[in-house]
Design an enzyme around this catalytic site. Structure first.
Site: not given
Length: 461
Positions: A150, A191
């Site tokens: 992430h 991301c």
């Protein structure tokens, strides 16, 4: 053939070595590969599957285990949710990519400090941890790093810690100053991955970074429609660069494919986010095979190995920020068991309640901050639509202080992917004023002290 020529040819035949003709000088160097899955837990199955797949590729390409370092939590292959215990697949009906993998650092050893020390080659710092192995690269070596997890603005995640962009950039600068590599390539799946390099990485250090997403957008997971697994099997960016190599047929044009050519192909195939490239573009004209080797294996009939891949359906693509929620709702929609339906509804309701608490805490912080500093809101935007301000290295002491204050006095941010999308507004405050943290941490401490924060808030995905 003379003795010198024979010895040179013998050395070049070793898989870990290669040569480069640069200004008519021949340099001998090793290929080093560092593969990292920064997450843990079943919902993040895809990250460990990506890295296990990458291991199989570089191993097949002739990179010896002594030159490959793998860092992953290793809590998924034998997870109770795994329908085929002891395996990982990276596509529907795929081959087991976990088989034979050698993991150097797992469990609590998967953290940002260890990552940086392994990359820098700080052997003494890794004593007593995992395999204790580090990237022992030298000035003629090529280094390839694939990181999957992430991310948020200027941040990559680990199970309990964050890797900040300034720490990564300073590590790369240190490696360059100490001549710890000849050229380096980083493939980053997360991301906001572009925010780790955008305006931060130098363009003359022989390092190129390819990211799954730009600075202000999410990357996407794929193969998320496998009912048996109830999770996503891969990340679109990582899957695409690896499947390109899996399907390679031996010919001169493919073996000579440059990094920038590979980037163009990946960018064409990844349409849900903007695959980006940063750093020293001169490195982009190098062959990818210089960093990860090249597969020339044939089967018993003398035919090059060819791996068939399933087409990626639009319905199997999910933003990496929304996976737990969508998977739970899909399970609920498909369930016919009353007890399972009740259990799923309880999980969904609990998750929604915890998200509301997180939202309320951040809105309370934001409102108190802009109330104390009225001019700030016009520059930083709102939590939902933060202004597109660019990070600089001097922003990070302020940014880290704010995040550490929330993690210490409210709830852990490192374990909470849901909250990552809210961090942009905090970095924006520091971009406007790099000393603003002295005011903000007082407000944060006050908000957290008067807020009833439920247990387990940090575990909401």
């Amino acid at each position: 053939m003379g003795i010198l020529s024979f010895l040179l040819a013998s050395i070049l035949a070793i898989g870990s070595l290669g040569y480069e003709n640069d200004d008519n000088l021949i340099f001998i160097g090793k290929k080093w590969v560092f593969l990292i899955s920064g997450s843990s837990g079943w919902d993040n199955y895809r990250h460990q599957a990506d890295i296990a797949h990458a291991y199989q590729i570089v191993k097949r390409n002739g990179i010896p285990d002594e030159n490959i370092i793998v860092m992953m939590a290793d809590d998924v292959a034998n997870h109770t949710n795994n329908p085929v215990p002891g395996t990982l697949i990276n596509q529907p009906d795929g081959v087991d990519v976990y088989k034979g993998i050698k993991i150097d650092y797992s469990g609590k050893d998967v953290n940002s400090e260890n990552f940086l020390n392994v990359l820098k080659g700080h052997k003494s710092a890794m004593k007593g941890k995992g395999s204790e192995r580090v990237i022992e690269s030298r000035k003629h070596d090529h280094v390839f790093v694939n990181f999957v997890d992430h991310g948020s603005n200027g941040i990559l995640g680990f199970p309990d810690t964050f890797l900040y962009a300034d720490d990564l950039i300073m590590t790369l600068k240190e490696m360059h100053a100490k001549r710890r590599y000849r050229k380096m390539v980083l493939f980053i799946e997360a991301c906001n991955a572009g925010s780790m390099f955008d305006g931060l990485i130098d363009d003359d250090t022989k390092i190129i970074a390819v990211t799954a997403s730009g600075p202000r957008e999410c990357s996407y997971a794929c193969y998320c429609d496998e009912s048996e697994y109830h999770t996503c099997l891969g990340d679109l960016f990582n899957v695409k660069w690896m499947e390109n190599l899996d399907q390679t047929i031996f010919d001169v044009s493919t073996k000579s494919k440059t990094i920038l050519r590979d980037f163009e192909e990946i960018r064409t195939n990844v349409t849900n986010s903007n695959v980006m490239v940063y750093g020293d573009f001169h490195v982009g004209f190098e062959k990818l095979s210089k960093f990860i080797g090249y597969n020339v294996q044939r089967n018993s009939q003398g035919v090059i190995n060819y791996v068939h891949h399933h087409p990626i359906k639009a319905g199997s693509l999910i933003s990496n920020r929304n996976i737990p929620e969508i998977i739970l709702n899909r399970k609920l929609a498909n369930s016919k068991n009353i007890q399972e339906i009740k259990s799923l509804m309880q999980k969904i309701n609990h998750r929604n309640q915890m998200k509301q608490v997180i939202d309320a805490i951040f809105f309370k912080m934001y409102n108190r901050i802009v109330e104390a500093l009225p001019a700030l809101s016009f520059k930083i935007g709102t939590i939902e639509t933060p202004a597109p301000l660019k990070l600089s290295i001097d922003v990070f002491p302020c940014y880290k202080n704010i995040i550490n204050t929330i993690s210490s006095n409210c709830f852990s941010l490192a374990k909470n992917p849901y909250v990552l999308k809210k961090l942009k507004i905090l970095s924006n405050m520091c971009v406007v004023d790099s000393n603003i943290d002295k005011i903000i941490v007082v407000i944060i401490n006050d908000v957290c002290s008067i807020t009833n924060i439920p247990n387990g808030l940090e575990n909401i995905q």
